[in-house]
Design a protein around this motif. Structure first.
Motif, PDB file in Angstrom:
ATOM      1  N   GLY A 113      -9.065   7.744   5.417  1.00  0.00           N
ATOM      2  CA  GLY A 113      -8.268   8.944   5.654  1.00  0.00           C
ATOM      3  C   GLY A 113      -7.175   8.745   6.679  1.00  0.00           C
ATOM      4  N   ALA A 114      -7.513   8.054   7.778  1.00  0.00           N
ATOM      5  CA  ALA A 114      -6.519   7.852   8.841  1.00  0.00           C
ATOM      6  C   ALA A 114      -5.341   7.036   8.320  1.00  0.00           C
ATOM      7  N   SER A 115      -5.630   6.003   7.539  1.00  0.00           N
ATOM      8  CA  SER A 115      -4.564   5.178   6.975  1.00  0.00           C
ATOM      9  C   SER A 115      -3.708   5.995   6.012  1.00  0.00           C
ATOM     10  N   GLU A 116      -4.353   6.796   5.201  1.00  0.00           N
ATOM     11  CA  GLU A 116      -3.597   7.584   4.225  1.00  0.00           C
ATOM     12  C   GLU A 116      -2.690   8.593   4.918  1.00  0.00           C
ATOM     13  N   ALA A 117      -3.197   9.232   5.956  1.00  0.00           N
ATOM     14  CA  ALA A 117      -2.374  10.195   6.699  1.00  0.00           C
ATOM     15  C   ALA A 117      -1.180   9.488   7.350  1.00  0.00           C
ATOM     16  N   LEU A 118      -1.482   8.319   7.906  1.00  0.00           N
ATOM     17  CA  LEU A 118      -0.416   7.545   8.542  1.00  0.00           C
ATOM     18  C   LEU A 118       0.654   7.146   7.512  1.00  0.00           C
ATOM     19  N   MET A 119       0.221   6.679   6.368  1.00  0.00           N
ATOM     20  CA  MET A 119       1.186   6.268   5.339  1.00  0.00           C
ATOM     21  C   MET A 119       2.051   7.445   4.888  1.00  0.00           C
ATOM     22  N   ASP A 120       1.433   8.626   4.765  1.00  0.00           N
ATOM     23  CA  ASP A 120       2.223   9.808   4.379  1.00  0.00           C
ATOM     24  C   ASP A 120       3.276  10.118   5.434  1.00  0.00           C
ATOM     25  N   ASP A 121       2.852  10.023   6.715  1.00  0.00           N
ATOM     26  CA  ASP A 121       3.815  10.243   7.799  1.00  0.00           C
ATOM     27  C   ASP A 121       4.941   9.208   7.751  1.00  0.00           C
ATOM     28  N   TRP A 122       4.547   7.952   7.564  1.00  0.00           N
ATOM     29  CA  TRP A 122       5.545   6.876   7.561  1.00  0.00           C
ATOM     30  C   TRP A 122       6.576   7.064   6.454  1.00  0.00           C
ATOM     31  N   VAL A 123       6.092   7.372   5.266  1.00  0.00           N
ATOM     32  CA  VAL A 123       7.035   7.533   4.153  1.00  0.00           C
ATOM     33  C   VAL A 123       7.972   8.701   4.419  1.00  0.00           C
ATOM     34  N   ALA A 124       7.427   9.783   4.981  1.00  0.00           N
ATOM     35  CA  ALA A 124       8.282  10.930   5.292  1.00  0.00           C
ATOM     36  C   ALA A 124       9.351  10.538   6.318  1.00  0.00           C
ATOM     37  N   GLU A 125       8.930   9.779   7.344  1.00  0.00           N
ATOM     38  CA  GLU A 125       9.884   9.356   8.367  1.00  0.00           C
ATOM     39  C   GLU A 125      10.930   8.393   7.789  1.00  0.00           C
ATOM     40  N   ILE A 126      10.481   7.474   6.955  1.00  0.00           N
ATOM     41  CA  ILE A 126      11.417   6.518   6.349  1.00  0.00           C
ATOM     42  C   ILE A 126      12.428   7.249   5.462  1.00  0.00           C
ATOM     43  N   HIS A 134       0.828  -1.208   0.000  1.00  0.00           N
ATOM     44  CA  HIS A 134       0.000   0.000   0.000  1.00  0.00           C
ATOM     45  C   HIS A 134       0.864   1.260   0.000  1.00  0.00           C
ATOM     46  N   LEU A 135       1.954   1.234   0.741  1.00  0.00           N
ATOM     47  CA  LEU A 135       2.864   2.392   0.731  1.00  0.00           C
ATOM     48  C   LEU A 135       3.384   2.648  -0.685  1.00  0.00           C
ATOM     49  N   HIS A 136       3.755   1.551  -1.355  1.00  0.00           N
ATOM     50  CA  HIS A 136       4.300   1.678  -2.706  1.00  0.00           C
ATOM     51  C   HIS A 136       3.234   2.186  -3.678  1.00  0.00           C
ATOM     52  N   ARG A 137       1.977   1.718  -3.500  1.00  0.00           N
ATOM     53  CA  ARG A 137       0.916   2.180  -4.406  1.00  0.00           C
ATOM     54  C   ARG A 137       0.621   3.665  -4.205  1.00  0.00           C
ATOM     55  N   ARG A 138       0.670   4.081  -2.932  1.00  0.00           N
ATOM     56  CA  ARG A 138       0.364   5.490  -2.655  1.00  0.00           C
ATOM     57  C   ARG A 138       1.540   6.389  -3.046  1.00  0.00           C
ATOM     58  N   HIS A 139       2.767   5.866  -2.883  1.00  0.00           N
ATOM     59  CA  HIS A 139       3.966   6.669  -3.195  1.00  0.00           C
ATOM     60  C   HIS A 139       4.914   5.845  -4.059  1.00  0.00           C
ATOM     61  N   PRO A 140       4.520   5.650  -5.317  1.00  0.00           N
ATOM     62  CA  PRO A 140       5.259   4.686  -6.156  1.00  0.00           C
ATOM     63  C   PRO A 140       6.738   5.038  -6.349  1.00  0.00           C
TER      64      PRO A 140
END
Lengths: 454, 454
Positions: free
Chosen positions: A437-450, A382-388
């Motif tokens: 929405g909560a999942s999407e916000a979390l994924m954006d945070d995670w990718v930024a942190e990674i 899902h992270l890859h799909r949202r931020h390929p």
């Protein structure tokens, strides 16, 4: 006319002959064995390999992409055969349209040789082995194994592509300040076969790599064009469950019935294959430098033999060729400079894929059936799909990109430590409801942190 | 009469001959080189080694302790020569009465050979090299290098003590599933010499190991019985400060004047030595298994060559002999069992001292001049004095005990991480006022905590 010598007409040597022919070199390829195209291989074993993006990129550079696609069977993911006989769902390797290719090792090697020979100035010399490096002349001493005639190469540049037990590297090992290691796994392997169905066709799903993960050992199967599958059993040599304890027909039958019940009916030649085929070992070799006397360069398995569990042995060897070719262009074929840039560019990546390949053995025989591993894979998808572009799972970096292996390894370590901290509850939420929405916000945070941790 | 064959008449091979002679074996020792005792070594280089407790324990077991003490010069600690020409105080290696011994490599080797030959059934065969393992007979194929006669050993047990570039191990490397690595440091070394004072006597303090630590390189000096010192310069092969940049007499003189000004007047033969002596490399080799065919065992450098910075190369090889001898007694000379127990007992310890030896290079050339390092050493000295059995500093464990090297390494890692946490202020308090109540209470707490972490 400039001259290139290649020692070893395997996959990497034959491809390197094509690259050097394209540069307009007179190319002589010396191969210890006879010409495989002239041998009657009827009844021989059919070995296949997984060709992926790095290998394809190199083949494309010599114009062979379309010829290759005729020979390959796409495998879109892993199909897991559980111990109870059920088959799990397909675990895709990547996104829609991303796949690895099952291809015949012999067929590909023959194609590369035949394509190389189409160039007027490329000559393959078979039955010719390398004896030693001629240190005074900075050349390689060769011997025709039929006539026993000995002679020395005469070349502007020499590529040693003579495999994991490279004779050229063997000469280099004896020189001062040459780092070298060979490390064996406790496991060996045995090739077995599932023939085509009666009347033709495949007895298992053809567009997948089949795995029977059993923690300390595993069976895998890759499809062949003729409808058969080549299977490989990876098993410890010694111990309670081991080749050591599979010495009789009864033991082999009982072992397969206990652990691989669904495959036994598909393998009519199981016992004959088991006792007829050898039990080769699994070695990782590392060395440095890869270049001798500014002129003789190791490539492929001769420089970096790895275990087969990431399907990257051939791919990394082919990438040696394409990276070297790019450097040769960039540096105007100033070979001492080119070879030095090549070895420093490739060495960390060879070490990286060596480590990843050993780790993937644990993944394939054990983790593919592990729930947390599966959960992380789901989240990563899902992270890859949202931020390929920003988030690539490890398998994608290794198999469907040309990101340097060392960088892929480094990033994957960031991923793994991140997900240990991320918390299983949140991961479950993202995995189950990736579009909320909560999942999407979390994924954006995670990718930024990674990304911050990269 | 039972027969033992030993390949290599170096230090470890000659000592092993003594151990096997004591067991009543007929012992044949084969050595590639001529008998060093018959060569005229006048003017040859004088190489010395640091003999410490593990080596002494083995020599004592064959009754040579008193003979050895005649040949050795005690070194009680390190004397540090600073870059500004001053000499720091002695950094003792241990407590009062604990020291390492500077001993002539050649002299010790000759003594061991001569002592072994006093046994009726011990024979040294010189000018005889090993060609290969005879796999069918499970023996070693040898060749007399003068007559070129070839023959096969006939023994109950075979010990390969043929050094870091062991030919027997070279045969084993080619067999399946033999793990092997050779790794070189970027540094090489050069032996130099400080002659005795005019009229005799030492030009530097004789009862110390002298070090000129210069971070990326260093010079050391060990005393010889004749009043001379053997000095060794350890320096990178390449880079700004390197052997590469010491190619002319002027460069060598300027380099020594800049970095080792106090030693230049003591080295009248500096330039001749520098350009006359080779610049050998520094290798660590590891392998496994150490035993072939239940009968041929690697020992000493053949099994585990290490870099010289802990002074444990010879000592660890001698410990191989004493451990093997204890196992042979314990297991009634059932050699297959003895050799297997030996290799599993020694392998982790060989790996341990290999790592410690590499780390000690950093310590010697850099940390000996580092304040925190000195502070930790001070604190550890007081801990050891207060709790002599419970707390042993790393150097003491390695040099003045026979605690397994692997265990010494493990404990030292506990120490180092503990002192990073302990806090510099408290360490300064303990170092300065070890006998105050607060310091004593703290030390008791620390030792208890360290033991808990072991």
């Amino acid at each position: 006319m400039k001259r290139a010598t290649i020692i070893g007409a395997g996959l990497v040597g034959s491809l390197q002959a094509l690259f050097m022919a394209k540069r307009g070199y007179k190319v002589d390829v010396y191969e210890r064995r006879p010409d495989m195209r002239k041998l009657n291989l009827g009844g021989g074993r059919s070995i296949n390999l997984a060709l992926s993006d790095r290998g394809l990129k190199a083949l494309k550079a010599v114009g062979l992409q379309s010829a290759i696609s005729q020979m390959a069977i796409p495998m879109h993911g892993r199909l897991i055969h559980m111990a109870d006989g059920t088959i799990g769902g397909l675990q895709p390797y990547g996104e829609q349209g991303q796949y690895i290719n099952s291809i015949s090792r012999g067929g590909l090697n023959e194609l590369l040789m035949t394509e190389a020979e189409k160039h007027e100035h490329v000559t393959f010399h078979f039955d010719t082995r390398s004896l030693d490096i001629d240190r005074d002349k900075n050349e390689v001493l060769l011997e025709n194994t039929e006539t026993h005639e000995q002679f020395t190469t005469q070349a502007d540049v020499i590529f040693a592509t003579d495999g994991a037990f490279s004779a050229v590297r063997g000469s280099m090992v004896k020189t001062d300040r040459f780092d070298y290691s060979q490390h064996y796994l406790p496991h060996g392997y045995k090739e077995l076969s599932i023939p085509p169905a009666e009347g033709g066709g495949f007895q298992l799903e053809p567009n997948a790599l089949h795995i029977w993960p059993r923690k300390s050992f595993m069976l895998i199967a890759l499809p062949n064009l003729d409808g058969s599958f080549t299977c490989t059993l990876f098993l410890a040599y010694e111990g309670a469950i081991s080749f050591d304890n599979l010495r009789t027909e009864a033991q082999v039958k009982a072992f397969f019935k206990e652990h691989f019940a669904d495959v036994v009916p598909l393998m009519p030649n199981l016992v004959a294959d088991f006792f007829g085929n050898p039990t080769p070992s699994l070695v990782t070799t590392k060395c440095f430098p890869w270049v001798y006397g500014n002129k003789i360069a190791l490539m492929g398995d001769a420089a970096h033999a790895i275990v087969p569990f990431y399907g990257q042995g051939m791919n990394s060897g082919f990438e040696d060729c394409s990276v070297l070719d790019e450097l040769a262009t960039e540096l105007n074929e100033d070979w001492p400079t080119v070879l030095d840039a090549y070895q420093h560019s490739r060495k960390p990546n060879a070490d990286g894929i060596a480590e990843l390949a050993v780790r993937n053995f644990v993944e394939m025989r054990d983790l593919v059936a592990d729930p947390f591993f599966q959960l992380q894979k789901q989240v990563e998808k899902h992270l890859h799909r949202r931020h390929p572009e920003r988030y690539l799972p490890l398998y994608t970096m290794v198999t469907f990109s040309d990101l340097p292996y060392a960088e892929a390894l480094r990033r994957s370590q960031v991923h793994d430590s991140f997900f240990i901290e991320a918390g299983q509850d949140l991961m479950v939420m993202v995995a189950n409801n990736p579009q909320e929405g909560a999942s999407e916000a979390l994924m954006d945070d995670w990718v930024a942190e990674i990304e911050r941790r990269y």
